[in-house]
Scaffold this active site. Structure first.
Site, short mmCIF file in Angstrom:
data_model
loop_
_atom_site.label_atom_id
_atom_site.label_comp_id
_atom_site.label_asym_id
_atom_site.label_seq_id
_atom_site.Cartn_x
_atom_site.Cartn_y
_atom_site.Cartn_z
N LYS A 20 0.65 -1.17 -0.05
CA LYS A 20 -0.06 0.06 -0.09
C LYS A 20 0.95 1.28 -0.06
O LYS A 20 0.66 2.23 -0.76
CB LYS A 20 -1.04 0.15 1.21
N ARG A 95 -9.85 1.03 8.04
CA ARG A 95 -9.66 -0.35 8.24
C ARG A 95 -10.41 -1.35 9.29
O ARG A 95 -10.32 -2.39 9.30
CB ARG A 95 -8.16 -0.25 9.21
N ARG A 134 11.66 -6.02 5.56
CA ARG A 134 11.58 -4.53 5.36
C ARG A 134 12.57 -3.82 6.09
O ARG A 134 12.54 -4.04 7.38
CB ARG A 134 10.14 -3.82 5.67
N ARG A 167 11.20 -1.79 11.46
CA ARG A 167 9.96 -1.12 12.35
C ARG A 167 9.60 -1.82 13.33
O ARG A 167 9.73 -3.30 13.37
CB ARG A 167 8.70 -1.09 11.30
N ARG A 178 -1.03 -8.71 13.33
CA ARG A 178 -1.43 -7.75 12.33
C ARG A 178 -2.12 -8.33 11.36
O ARG A 178 -3.43 -7.91 10.84
CB ARG A 178 -0.29 -6.96 11.71
#
Ligand code: AP5
Length: 238
Positions: A20, A95, A134, A167, A178
């Site tokens: 996203k 969301r 990431r 992160r 998540r």
């Protein structure tokens, strides 16, 4: 030909790691409109230790969703800023069905028309790899992936040489939470928007460039500015 957006509000929707943010950044540059990431705004509040950040921190780090009233307020305040007058991209909002209803009301009040929803579809094994790999540069914000788009030197930004960071919610346990929150609270929005004819399904498991080409085509409306301007033909502005 003049290129315009098909809708003022673009929603980039999908599970954690679907791409996203990657796609929203590219479309924001292409059309010169703001990229509104509720995740980035909340992380900034956590860094600055504002009351909002203090309220959101524990839930974010464990991979739980932040309360609807808090996030909806943050999104509404951002959309009210003048740079959103011609359009904006929402990344990670709405969301929940409650947030989607809140946004519907807001768009109606502001006379902005219906949103256009880009749903980035990616399998869960790929998502786990994308999130686990990431890394972000804390200085310039460039996002890398240790599996798919690694930096030239291990864990160091190619652009400014800063050590890359992971992160706080990109660890195995938070990723599991998540994905579970997504399935329970967010996935129902697929039907919510599909039933309204607003959802565009995109295969997100291709290169960022291939996905990006597909996304840009879906959000763009081309108008032939050689046509005489009559009722129904919008006058080209540039
Ligand atoms: P948020 O920051 O929104 O995180 P997320 O939804 O979990 O999504 P990500 O940012 O992890 O993934 P992405 O889809 O943007 O993928 P990206 O492009 O970065 O939210 C974080 C937290 O804040 C939530 O858990 C919640 O606590 C809270 N929150 C935020 N909004 C909320 C709301 N509305 N309501 C309640 N709580 C809220 O890509 C990921 C990686 O993959 C990168 O390394 C990238 O380089 C790589 N990649 C991207 N595309 C490709 C591709 N096509 N091929 C290969 N690699 C790719």
């Amino acid at each position: 030909m003049t290129k315009r957006l098909k809708a003022q509000a673009l929603i980039f929707f999908g599970p954690p790691g679907a791409g996203k943010g990657t796609q929203a950044r590219a479309v924001a540059v292409e059309f010169g409109i703001p990229h509104i990431s509720t995740g980035d705004m909340l992380r900034e509040a956590v860094r600055a230790q504002t009351p909002l950040g203090l309220a959101a921190r524990a839930r974010m780090e464990s991979g739980e969703l932040v309360a609807d009233e808090i996030v909806s307020g943050v999104a509404a305040e951002r959309i009210a800023r003048p740079d959103c007058k011609d359009g904006f991209i929402l990344d990670g909002f709405p969301r929940t069905v409650g947030q989607a209803r809140f946004l519907d009301e807001l768009l109606k009040e502001q006379g902005r028309g219906q949103p256009l929803v880009i749903y980035l579809r990616v399998d869960s094994e790929v998502l786990a790899q994308r999130l686990g790999g990431r890394r972000t540069c804390p200085i310039c914000g460039h996002v890398y992936n240790m599996y798919f788009s690694p930096p030239l030197r291990d864990e160091v930004c190619d652009i400014d040489g800063a050590p890359l960071v992971r992160r706080a919610d990109d660890n195995e346990e938070a990723i599991r939470h998540r994905l579970a929150s997504y399935c329970a609270m967010t996935r129902p929005l697929i039907d919510y928007y599909r039933e309204r004819g607003l959802l565009y399904d995109v295969d997100g498991d291709r290169t960022p460039e291939e996905v990006g080409g597909n996304v840009i085509a879906l959000v763009t409306q081309e108008e032939d500015d050689r046509l005489p301007v009559q009722s129904g033909n919008r006058k080209a502005t540039s």
